[in-house]
Design a protein around this motif. Sequence first.
Motif, PDB file in Angstrom:
ATOM      1  N   GLU A 294      13.543  -9.369 -10.775  1.00  0.00           N
ATOM      2  CA  GLU A 294      12.908  -8.960  -9.524  1.00  0.00           C
ATOM      3  C   GLU A 294      12.519  -7.489  -9.558  1.00  0.00           C
ATOM      4  N   VAL A 295      11.487  -7.187  -8.798  1.00  0.00           N
ATOM      5  CA  VAL A 295      11.017  -5.821  -8.605  1.00  0.00           C
ATOM      6  C   VAL A 295      11.040  -5.567  -7.104  1.00  0.00           C
ATOM      7  N   ALA A 296      11.587  -4.428  -6.712  1.00  0.00           N
ATOM      8  CA  ALA A 296      11.606  -4.049  -5.299  1.00  0.00           C
ATOM      9  C   ALA A 296      10.782  -2.779  -5.123  1.00  0.00           C
ATOM     10  N   TYR A 297       9.762  -2.877  -4.280  1.00  0.00           N
ATOM     11  CA  TYR A 297       8.984  -1.713  -3.874  1.00  0.00           C
ATOM     12  C   TYR A 297       9.652  -1.187  -2.613  1.00  0.00           C
ATOM     13  N   VAL A 298      10.152   0.025  -2.678  1.00  0.00           N
ATOM     14  CA  VAL A 298      10.993   0.568  -1.614  1.00  0.00           C
ATOM     15  C   VAL A 298      10.244   1.635  -0.826  1.00  0.00           C
ATOM     16  N   THR A 299      10.259   1.465   0.494  1.00  0.00           N
ATOM     17  CA  THR A 299       9.684   2.445   1.412  1.00  0.00           C
ATOM     18  C   THR A 299      10.822   3.076   2.198  1.00  0.00           C
ATOM     19  N   LYS A 300      10.887   4.395   2.164  1.00  0.00           N
ATOM     20  CA  LYS A 300      11.928   5.104   2.917  1.00  0.00           C
ATOM     21  C   LYS A 300      11.495   5.257   4.371  1.00  0.00           C
ATOM     22  N   ARG A 301      12.450   5.093   5.266  1.00  0.00           N
ATOM     23  CA  ARG A 301      12.174   5.337   6.680  1.00  0.00           C
ATOM     24  C   ARG A 301      11.803   6.816   6.832  1.00  0.00           C
ATOM     25  N   PRO A 302      10.791   7.138   7.627  1.00  0.00           N
ATOM     26  CA  PRO A 302      10.451   8.548   7.825  1.00  0.00           C
ATOM     27  C   PRO A 302      11.678   9.355   8.267  1.00  0.00           C
ATOM     28  N   PHE A 303      11.818  10.517   7.715  1.00  0.00           N
ATOM     29  CA  PHE A 303      12.877  11.486   8.013  1.00  0.00           C
ATOM     30  C   PHE A 303      14.247  11.091   7.474  1.00  0.00           C
ATOM     31  N   VAL A 304      14.338  10.052   6.639  1.00  0.00           N
ATOM     32  CA  VAL A 304      15.650   9.664   6.111  1.00  0.00           C
ATOM     33  C   VAL A 304      16.232  10.780   5.234  1.00  0.00           C
ATOM     34  N   ASP A 305      15.395  11.473   4.492  1.00  0.00           N
ATOM     35  CA  ASP A 305      15.897  12.572   3.648  1.00  0.00           C
ATOM     36  C   ASP A 305      16.500  13.681   4.509  1.00  0.00           C
ATOM     37  N   GLU A 306      15.802  14.032   5.570  1.00  0.00           N
ATOM     38  CA  GLU A 306      16.293  15.069   6.473  1.00  0.00           C
ATOM     39  C   GLU A 306      17.570  14.618   7.195  1.00  0.00           C
ATOM     40  N   PHE A 307      17.629  13.350   7.546  1.00  0.00           N
ATOM     41  CA  PHE A 307      18.805  12.784   8.205  1.00  0.00           C
ATOM     42  C   PHE A 307      20.031  12.902   7.298  1.00  0.00           C
ATOM     43  N   LEU A 308      19.908  12.489   6.059  1.00  0.00           N
ATOM     44  CA  LEU A 308      21.040  12.571   5.125  1.00  0.00           C
ATOM     45  C   LEU A 308      21.443  14.022   4.874  1.00  0.00           C
ATOM     46  N   GLN A 309      20.458  14.903   4.761  1.00  0.00           N
ATOM     47  CA  GLN A 309      20.766  16.316   4.549  1.00  0.00           C
ATOM     48  C   GLN A 309      21.500  16.893   5.756  1.00  0.00           C
ATOM     49  N   TYR A 310      21.066  16.553   6.958  1.00  0.00           N
ATOM     50  CA  TYR A 310      21.707  17.032   8.180  1.00  0.00           C
ATOM     51  C   TYR A 310      23.166  16.555   8.245  1.00  0.00           C
ATOM     52  N   LEU A 311      23.382  15.275   7.972  1.00  0.00           N
ATOM     53  CA  LEU A 311      24.751  14.739   8.000  1.00  0.00           C
ATOM     54  C   LEU A 311      25.635  15.460   6.989  1.00  0.00           C
TER      55      LEU A 311
ATOM     56  N   ILE B  65       0.833  -1.207   0.000  1.00  0.00           N
ATOM     57  CA  ILE B  65       0.000   0.000   0.000  1.00  0.00           C
ATOM     58  C   ILE B  65       0.865   1.254   0.000  1.00  0.00           C
ATOM     59  N   ASN B  66       1.902   1.275   0.824  1.00  0.00           N
ATOM     60  CA  ASN B  66       2.770   2.443   0.927  1.00  0.00           C
ATOM     61  C   ASN B  66       4.172   2.103   0.432  1.00  0.00           C
ATOM     62  N   TYR B  67       4.634   2.810  -0.570  1.00  0.00           N
ATOM     63  CA  TYR B  67       6.017   2.704  -1.008  1.00  0.00           C
ATOM     64  C   TYR B  67       6.392   4.011  -1.687  1.00  0.00           C
ATOM     65  N   ASP B  68       7.692   4.303  -1.706  1.00  0.00           N
ATOM     66  CA  ASP B  68       8.154   5.571  -2.263  1.00  0.00           C
ATOM     67  C   ASP B  68       8.601   5.460  -3.710  1.00  0.00           C
ATOM     68  N   PHE B  69       9.192   4.322  -4.063  1.00  0.00           N
ATOM     69  CA  PHE B  69       9.632   4.117  -5.441  1.00  0.00           C
ATOM     70  C   PHE B  69       9.876   2.637  -5.658  1.00  0.00           C
ATOM     71  N   LEU B  70      10.064   2.262  -6.915  1.00  0.00           N
ATOM     72  CA  LEU B  70      10.394   0.878  -7.189  1.00  0.00           C
ATOM     73  C   LEU B  70      11.627   0.809  -8.070  1.00  0.00           C
ATOM     74  N   VAL B  71      12.344  -0.294  -7.946  1.00  0.00           N
ATOM     75  CA  VAL B  71      13.499  -0.561  -8.786  1.00  0.00           C
ATOM     76  C   VAL B  71      13.354  -1.975  -9.330  1.00  0.00           C
ATOM     77  N   THR B  72      13.860  -2.180 -10.526  1.00  0.00           N
ATOM     78  CA  THR B  72      13.853  -3.513 -11.112  1.00  0.00           C
ATOM     79  C   THR B  72      15.288  -3.925 -11.369  1.00  0.00           C
ATOM     80  N   PHE B  73      15.564  -5.190 -11.101  1.00  0.00           N
ATOM     81  CA  PHE B  73      16.896  -5.741 -11.325  1.00  0.00           C
ATOM     82  C   PHE B  73      16.729  -7.221 -11.613  1.00  0.00           C
ATOM     83  N   GLY B  74      17.342  -7.657 -12.700  1.00  0.00           N
ATOM     84  CA  GLY B  74      17.146  -9.039 -13.103  1.00  0.00           C
ATOM     85  C   GLY B  74      15.668  -9.298 -13.315  1.00  0.00           C
TER      86      GLY B  74
END
Length: 143
Positions: A34-51, A23-32
């Motif tokens: 397989e398909v991966a539906y990726v959900t980012k941990r809340p605030f991960v963008d802000e965390f990386l920006q802060y670092l 139901i909730n995912y941020d983006f998907l990637v395909t490899f071989g």
Amino acid sequence: MDETLIHSTLFKEDTSVAIAPPINYDFLVTFGREVAYVTKRPFVDEFLQYLNQKNFEVVIFTAGSEEYASQVLDRLDPNGFIRHILYRDSRKLVDGKHVHDLSNLGRDLKNVVIVDDKPRSYMLQPENGIPIKRFIDHLQDIE
């Protein structure tokens, strides 16, 4: 990366079976095949920006394949805050378990921390470890 910064739900591509994404995912990637539906941990963008703003050198360890992880990180970090990526072949086998050996980074370990949901991952340098709860899909997560 997985279960620390993001969570992926993997499906093998099969034209005979309809894939119902989570139901909730941020983006998907395909490899071989397989398909991966990726959900980012809340605030991960802000965390990386802060670092990045504080001039931390961010290195990602992942047990994922390079084909999978590089696509995820391209989407997760479009600004290039992550400076290095270490894939599954950079792990060390200790007592039958794959662990990260921070001494291989070539950095002064008094200036290195590892954030991981699996404490065994940093068992060689436990004093450098910061444990974090495993992230699956809890969108109210505040870790």
